[in-house]
Enzyme design. Structure first.
Site, mmCIF file in Angstrom:
data_model
loop_
_atom_site.group_PDB
_atom_site.id
_atom_site.type_symbol
_atom_site.label_atom_id
_atom_site.label_comp_id
_atom_site.label_asym_id
_atom_site.label_seq_id
_atom_site.Cartn_x
_atom_site.Cartn_y
_atom_site.Cartn_z
ATOM 1 N N ARG A 1 148.305 76.967 4.242
ATOM 2 C CA ARG A 1 149.248 78.028 4.605
ATOM 3 C C ARG A 1 150.584 77.912 3.868
ATOM 4 O O ARG A 1 151.453 78.773 3.993
ATOM 5 C CB ARG A 1 149.522 77.996 6.114
ATOM 6 C CG ARG A 1 148.270 78.110 6.957
ATOM 7 C CD ARG A 1 148.605 77.995 8.418
ATOM 8 N NE ARG A 1 149.291 79.174 8.875
ATOM 9 C CZ ARG A 1 148.705 80.254 9.335
ATOM 10 N NH1 ARG A 1 147.391 80.312 9.376
ATOM 11 N NH2 ARG A 1 149.398 81.288 9.736
ATOM 12 N N ASN B 1 157.167 80.024 11.911
ATOM 13 C CA ASN B 1 156.386 80.752 10.917
ATOM 14 C C ASN B 1 156.712 82.226 11.098
ATOM 15 O O ASN B 1 156.477 82.773 12.174
ATOM 16 C CB ASN B 1 154.889 80.477 11.150
ATOM 17 C CG ASN B 1 153.995 81.387 10.328
ATOM 18 O OD1 ASN B 1 154.406 81.904 9.300
ATOM 19 N ND2 ASN B 1 152.776 81.582 10.785
ATOM 20 N N GLU C 1 146.320 83.734 -11.002
ATOM 21 C CA GLU C 1 146.848 82.983 -9.861
ATOM 22 C C GLU C 1 146.678 81.479 -9.991
ATOM 23 O O GLU C 1 147.472 80.736 -9.442
ATOM 24 C CB GLU C 1 146.292 83.489 -8.532
ATOM 25 C CG GLU C 1 144.835 83.238 -8.289
ATOM 26 C CD GLU C 1 144.379 83.773 -6.937
ATOM 27 O OE1 GLU C 1 145.055 83.523 -5.938
ATOM 28 O OE2 GLU C 1 143.330 84.434 -6.899
HETATM 29 C C1 F6R Z 1 143.568 85.855 -4.213
HETATM 30 C C2 F6R Z 1 143.812 85.837 -2.801
HETATM 31 C C3 F6R Z 1 144.768 86.825 -2.238
HETATM 32 C C4 F6R Z 1 144.210 87.350 -0.904
HETATM 33 C C5 F6R Z 1 145.230 88.268 -0.227
HETATM 34 C C6 F6R Z 1 144.680 88.840 1.066
HETATM 35 O O1 F6R Z 1 142.598 84.918 -4.554
HETATM 36 O O2 F6R Z 1 143.270 85.040 -2.094
HETATM 37 O O3 F6R Z 1 145.008 87.871 -3.111
HETATM 38 O O4 F6R Z 1 143.027 88.027 -1.159
HETATM 39 O O5 F6R Z 1 146.392 87.557 0.042
HETATM 40 O O6 F6R Z 1 144.298 87.835 1.935
HETATM 41 P P1 F6R Z 1 143.325 88.107 3.143
HETATM 42 O O7 F6R Z 1 141.982 88.403 2.583
HETATM 43 O O8 F6R Z 1 143.330 86.851 3.948
HETATM 44 O O9 F6R Z 1 143.888 89.283 3.873
#
Ligand code: F6R
Length: 574
Positions: free
Chosen positions: A27, A98, A460
């Site tokens: 996180r 958070n 990334e």
């Molecule tokens: C790229 C990646 C991010 C997530 C985005 C959405 O590899 O992991 O672009 O896809 O932050 O995250 P979720 O799917 O958890 O809503």
């Protein structure tokens, strides 16, 4: 973004909190810190960088109560002073947080303190709490009424108890062996608890004398029901040097696992649809947005009108809502703030919402109630890989279900999955691509979507400047960038656009750009051959070598693919 872990009980709280923080490190991993009580004194230790740095500093400490935090910086740089926990001016309470307190500047001015130790909104919040009236839980509740923004907080009081509060960011609390634990993600509780409590927005808790007392926003005590822990599937786990590699290699198994869970149609039959389904709108961020784009293609192929939207754009855009539409929110974590904000907004407006998530009990699941799970298992590497594939796959299955073709296709799907190939990229190709200054990914139709996702993966984790473009668009401007320093990775899995893409490749070569074609078709270009499967499966096949390419280039540069800079696994700020 940011992980919270707190423990109070008979066992060593410092050890429990550190173990929890290690699990929550996905996180955020800019810095970490812990507050605990030793000899009736509130002590705080912080370290910049990974949890391991903090661990070295707290070795051998024993305490029965502690709060800890792993940070993804929002306000203030990555320094020890900005790391959590933050203490109030009296030094009586320590807070981990958070979320974002949006009006922290105004609150800071009103507080008129002589000295601030950090640049964070959290230090403002903990001092606001301290200056309110009443006992600690009352203080937190009234401070939260003045604070605008999101928070999940755990506060350790010097006299030996904890209080918790939540708005938008996640927070769970559970009775565990020998004590009580509060965490940002129930995954930390695996093996420690069978049941847990979810704090809902504007709910608070006090952990005192081995008990949890819950309160609503008016300070009234409330009773809450516990929920059963739902576990990620561990059967499919593979252990390689990095989580990212393991997770790519798990793709075939988790797709099969997901199919087995959906095969009898029970999950789909529980989905609540609008009375007259006229269109499907998918809303998501990042990689999940790319799977939504692919999902929209599947629905359209089945004759269902579909659109995909970036959550942060949708929220403040001017889209016309439709009661006959199904709104699907795609999210691995089920926690992404932009996606959650859209889900809440549409739910309030009475739209039919559905969460497609990989995380049991996630916040998005709670908002939508209507849920399609992906069964990718826990995804730890920040760059999403196997979860992307499962999202694409479940959207494909759902498109078949809605068009009444699911039963007739089952046999074919099972056959494809059993023969599914995870194509890797060899070192020579990785070395070749690494020599170029500019890297482009191109494709048409579904291959353009794979190109977008391939480019995001590369950016990334390698920090290389790359972008994806629909290959037909090259000639409308971007060809100007193509020269000897450019390499274009062209994806081609669709018969209908094959010849057009080949012409686009000639145009690149004519401008001295280099090209690697990723395709299942015969061709005369330098290419990476992938196997042929029915067209709907090609996005799933083609993305694997692109994920491997990003991984190998990242390793070649000496970076850790699991923890790229400036990113976090769940993005809980807007
Ligand atoms: C790229 C990646 C991010 C997530 C985005 C959405 O590899 O992991 O672009 O896809 O932050 O995250 P979720 O799917 O958890 O809503």
């Amino acid at each position: 973004m940011c992980g919270i872990c707190a423990y109070v009980g008979k066992e060593n709280a410092v050890k429990h909190v550190l173990e929890g923080l290690k699990i929550l490190e996905y996180r955020g991993y800019d810095s970490a810190g812990i507050s605990y009580i030793e000899n009736e004194k509130l002590r705080t230790i912080k370290a910049v960088g990974e949890i391991a740095n903090l661990e070295q500093k707290v070795d051998e400490i024993f305490s029965n109560i502690a709060v800890g935090h792993t940070r993804w910086a929002t306000h203030g740089g990555v320094t020890e002073n900005n790391a959590h926990p933050h203490l109030s001016f009296t030094q009586n309470i320590a807070m981990v947080h958070n979320g974002i307190i949006e009006n922290y500047k105004e609150l800071k001015e009103e507080l008129k303190l002589d000295k601030w130790n950090s640049q964070t909104d959290t230090e403002v919040f903990v001092n606001l709490v301290e200056t309110e009236k009443g006992n600690l839980i009352q203080k937190l509740i009234s401070a939260s009424q003045k604070a605008i923004g999101s928070f999940a907080v755990a506060i350790l009081d010097k006299s030996g108890f904890l209080v918790l509060g939540k708005r938008e960011s996640p927070l769970y609390v559970a009775y565990v062996k020998g004590g009580i634990m509060a965490v940002s993600d129930t995954y930390v509780l695996s093996g420690l608890a069978q049941e847990f409590f979810t704090l809902k927005d504007n709910e608070f808790a006090e952990i005192k004398n081995d008990k949890i007392y819950f309160y609503n926003k008016n300070g009234k005590k409330i009773t809450k029901n516990s929920e059963k822990m739902q576990f990620f599937n561990k059967k499919t786990q593979i252990f390689e040097k990095t989580h990212m590699k393991s997770e790519i290699l798990e793709t075939k198994d988790v797709l099969l696992e997901t199919f087995m869970k959906y095969k009898n149609g029970d999950i789909f039959s529980k989905v609540i649809l609008p009375k007259k389904l006229k269109e499907i709108n998918l809303i998501a961020c990042g990689t999940a947005y790319h799977s939504s784009l692919q999902g929209a293609e599947y629905f359209k192929k089945m004759g269902i009108s579909a659109h995909s939207y970036i959550a942060s754009e949708f929220r403040y855009g001017n889209e016309i809502l439709n009661k006959n539409a199904l709104y699907i929110f795609v999210s691995q974590s089920g926690e992404t703030a932009d996606t959650i904000a859209c889900a809440k907004m549409l739910k309030e407006k009475g739209m039919v919402c559905l969460a497609l998530t990989n995380t049991p009990n996630s916040y998005l699941n709670q908002i939508c109630e209507n849920v399609l799970p992906t069964f990718a298992g826990k995804e730890i590497a920040v760059a999403s890989t196997k979860a992307y594939s499962c999202q694409v796959f479940v959207l494909y299955l759902f498109s078949l279900y809605l068009s009444g073709k699911f039963i007739e296709k089952k046999e074919e799907i099972e056959k494809v999955l059993n023969n599914f190939e995870l194509i890797d990229v060899d070192k020579t190709l990785v070395d070749k691509i690494s020599n170029f200054e500019k890297i482009f990914f191109v494709g048409r139709g579904q291959d353009y979507i794979t190109a977008l996702e391939s480019s995001l993966k590369l950016k990334e984790i390698t920090y290389i400047n790359s972008f994806a473009i629909a290959s037909g668009e090259l000639k409308h401007g971007t060809l100007a960038l193509i020269d000897k320093k450019s390499i274009v990775i062209a994806l081609c899995t669709e018969e209908k656009t094959k010849e057009k893409l080949f012409s686009n490749i000639e145009e690149i070569l004519a401008r001295e750009g280099s090209v690697i074609l990723v395709t299942n078709f015969e061709n005369s270009f330098e290419s990476l051959k992938i196997p042929t499967f029915p067209s709907e499966f090609m996005p799933l096949i083609a993305i694997i070598p692109m994920q491997f390419l990003a991984l190998h280039m990242c390793e070649k540069l000496g970076y850790n693919p699991d923890k790229p800079k400036n990113l976090a696994k769940s993005v809980t700020v807007e």
